[in-house]
Scaffold this active site. Structure first.
Site, PDB file in Angstrom:
ATOM      1  N   GLY A   1      -2.354  -7.347   1.840  1.00 26.86           N
ATOM      2  CA  GLY A   1      -1.469  -6.367   1.227  1.00 26.86           C
ATOM      3  C   GLY A   1      -0.877  -5.317   2.141  1.00 26.86           C
ATOM      4  O   GLY A   1      -0.048  -4.516   1.693  1.00 26.86           O
ATOM      5  N   ASP A   2      -1.259  -5.321   3.433  1.00 29.07           N
ATOM      6  CA  ASP A   2      -0.741  -4.268   4.313  1.00 29.07           C
ATOM      7  C   ASP A   2      -0.723  -4.740   5.764  1.00 29.07           C
ATOM      8  O   ASP A   2      -1.211  -4.047   6.657  1.00 29.07           O
ATOM      9  CB  ASP A   2      -1.592  -3.000   4.175  1.00 29.07           C
ATOM     10  CG  ASP A   2      -0.913  -1.765   4.762  1.00 29.07           C
ATOM     11  OD1 ASP A   2       0.305  -1.814   5.011  1.00 29.07           O
ATOM     12  OD2 ASP A   2      -1.614  -0.755   4.989  1.00 29.07           O
ATOM     13  N   LEU A   3      -0.156  -5.921   6.002  1.00 23.32           N
ATOM     14  CA  LEU A   3      -0.073  -6.442   7.370  1.00 23.32           C
ATOM     15  C   LEU A   3       1.099  -5.766   8.081  1.00 23.32           C
ATOM     16  O   LEU A   3       2.104  -6.386   8.424  1.00 23.32           O
ATOM     17  CB  LEU A   3       0.076  -7.961   7.352  1.00 23.32           C
ATOM     18  CG  LEU A   3      -1.144  -8.735   6.844  1.00 23.32           C
ATOM     19  CD1 LEU A   3      -0.854 -10.222   6.772  1.00 23.32           C
ATOM     20  CD2 LEU A   3      -2.372  -8.464   7.724  1.00 23.32           C
ATOM     21  N   ASN A   4       0.936  -4.463   8.296  1.00 23.19           N
ATOM     22  CA  ASN A   4       2.015  -3.718   8.939  1.00 23.19           C
ATOM     23  C   ASN A   4       1.851  -3.725  10.456  1.00 23.19           C
ATOM     24  O   ASN A   4       0.871  -4.240  10.992  1.00 23.19           O
ATOM     25  CB  ASN A   4       2.128  -2.298   8.367  1.00 23.19           C
ATOM     26  CG  ASN A   4       0.959  -1.402   8.754  1.00 23.19           C
ATOM     27  OD1 ASN A   4       0.609  -1.260   9.921  1.00 23.19           O
ATOM     28  ND2 ASN A   4       0.343  -0.769   7.757  1.00 23.19           N
TER      29      ASN A   4
ATOM     30  N   ASN B   1      -1.402  -2.372  11.796  1.00 21.92           N
ATOM     31  CA  ASN B   1      -2.646  -3.009  11.371  1.00 21.92           C
ATOM     32  C   ASN B   1      -2.869  -4.365  12.032  1.00 21.92           C
ATOM     33  O   ASN B   1      -3.857  -5.040  11.738  1.00 21.92           O
ATOM     34  CB  ASN B   1      -2.668  -3.194   9.848  1.00 21.92           C
ATOM     35  CG  ASN B   1      -2.979  -1.889   9.121  1.00 21.92           C
ATOM     36  OD1 ASN B   1      -3.520  -0.958   9.706  1.00 21.92           O
ATOM     37  ND2 ASN B   1      -2.619  -1.820   7.854  1.00 21.92           N
TER      38      ASN B   1
END
Length: 355
Positions: free
Chosen positions: A214-217, A220
């Site tokens: 949900g947050d493979l930015n 990260n």
């Protein structure tokens, strides 16, 4: 309680005391690390070893079942060869500890975890070649595929119907759209949200379900040098936004974040899609929804950053990095239109996948 009062603001001495009392480690180096609503410290111990001390905000600290599943997921993935952090036990064998701490707003309860430290540099700091973008897409699809095999008695805690960052919860943004009053981009954001209701909601039953990171930015994901001018993926951080979702959500989120900082952001989608489809080919409904879901993620970032800056003005610089260039990207994607963006992405993915 306001968001500001929910966030932890431990001093270095408080972090040092926690390390000694809970983990029996003497701190030789303690450095603050950036975070959105939690607090992170890099810790080096006199006894040896590098660690990440993570203090959750008091609101999320109440969701112990979610934290438990996240912790389990990290260990599950680590055992299967993924470069993820694992949680280290306290002296009494607990993987988390709920601590009552005064950060200037009276005593609050904050959940504390000690994680292994992963070396490397964030992907935000390198020029992303098509190959590294392909590798990111492949890794994202592999991650979600493996998480399908995970079992846990509290796995239902990942439904998270109030998580603003879940793409299934795009309609929740409407309650915050007024924060953009007077900004010309508000009209486009409203149009995207309307299209979500029209185009995406009817297709949800056709999307294949999974558990999303949900947050493979771009902050990260860690990389390390792989030869003189190449990089390889070396770490996946921050499982705090894990939730039940759909494979296509993860792909859309990944493309959105890989576009940030790129000199040709629209071109990013092709290699990421190619890497993704090397593991998990899209069905027709998923493929038809990708463009709009990427736009929706940009809208989430834009609206939520406006909300957070109002609640945490002292954290404005870090928060705004998360939505940097969002307005430009939304405008550019919207002006190009679905047909043109899809042509660029899918033709590029097809070329990339050719032997």
């Amino acid at each position: 309680m306001s968001t500001k009062e929910s966030n932890p603001y431990l001093s270095h001495s408080q972090a040092t005391e926690i390390m000694k009392r809970l983990y029996g480690l003497t701190v030789s180096v303690v450095l603050p690390l950036p975070s959105y609503i939690d607090q992170n410290f890099y810790i080096a111990a006199s006894e040896g070893g590098e660690f990440l001390l993570k203090i959750l905000n008091s609101a999320d600290s109440q969701n112990s079942s979610v934290i438990e599943v996240q912790t389990h997921a990290m260990n599950f993935l680590h055992q299967r060869g993924f470069p993820v952090q694992t949680t280290l036990p306290t002296l009494t064998g607990q993987l988390t500890s709920l601590e009552e701490i005064d950060c200037g707003f009276g005593m609050q309860k904050y959940l504390v975890r000690l994680l292994t430290y992963l070396p490397g540099i964030t992907i935000s700091k390198i020029t992303r070649s098509p190959q590294i973008l392909y590798d990111v897409g492949k890794m994202a699809a592999t991650l979600d595929t493996v998480l399908l095999q995970m079992e846990h008695p509290n796995i239902s805690a990942l439904q998270r119907e109030d998580l603003m960052w879940n793409l299934a919860n795009i309609p929740l943004l409407n309650q915050h759209i007024h924060l953009m009053d007077g900004d010309p981009i508000q009209k486009t954001v409203k149009a995207v949200l309307e299209q979500y209701q029209i185009q995406i909601v009817p297709k949800l039953p056709l999307f294949r379900k999974c558990i999303n990171h949900g947050d493979l930015n771009d902050r990260n994901l860690l990389v390390e040098p792989d030869g003189p001018s190449k990089y390889k993926n070396s770490g996946i951080l921050d499982f705090g936004d894990m939730s039940c979702g759909y494979f296509i959500f993860e792909l859309a989120i990944t493309i959105r974040y890989m576009m940030i900082g790129s000199s040709n952001p629209v071109d990013v989608g092709g290699p990421v899609v190619a890497g993704w489809e090397s593991v998990f080919p899209l069905n027709e409904a998923e493929r038809d929804s990708l463009y709009l879901l990427v736009l929706c993620r940009f809208c989430q970032s834009l609206v939520m950053s406006r909300r957070t800056v109002i609640q945490q003005p002292e954290n404005e610089e870090y928060v705004m990095v998360a939505s940097k260039s969002c307005t430009d990207h939304i405008c550019h994607l919207w002006e190009l239109g679905k047909e043109e963006v899809e042509r660029i992405w899918f033709q590029s993915a097809a070329r990339f996948s050719q032997p």
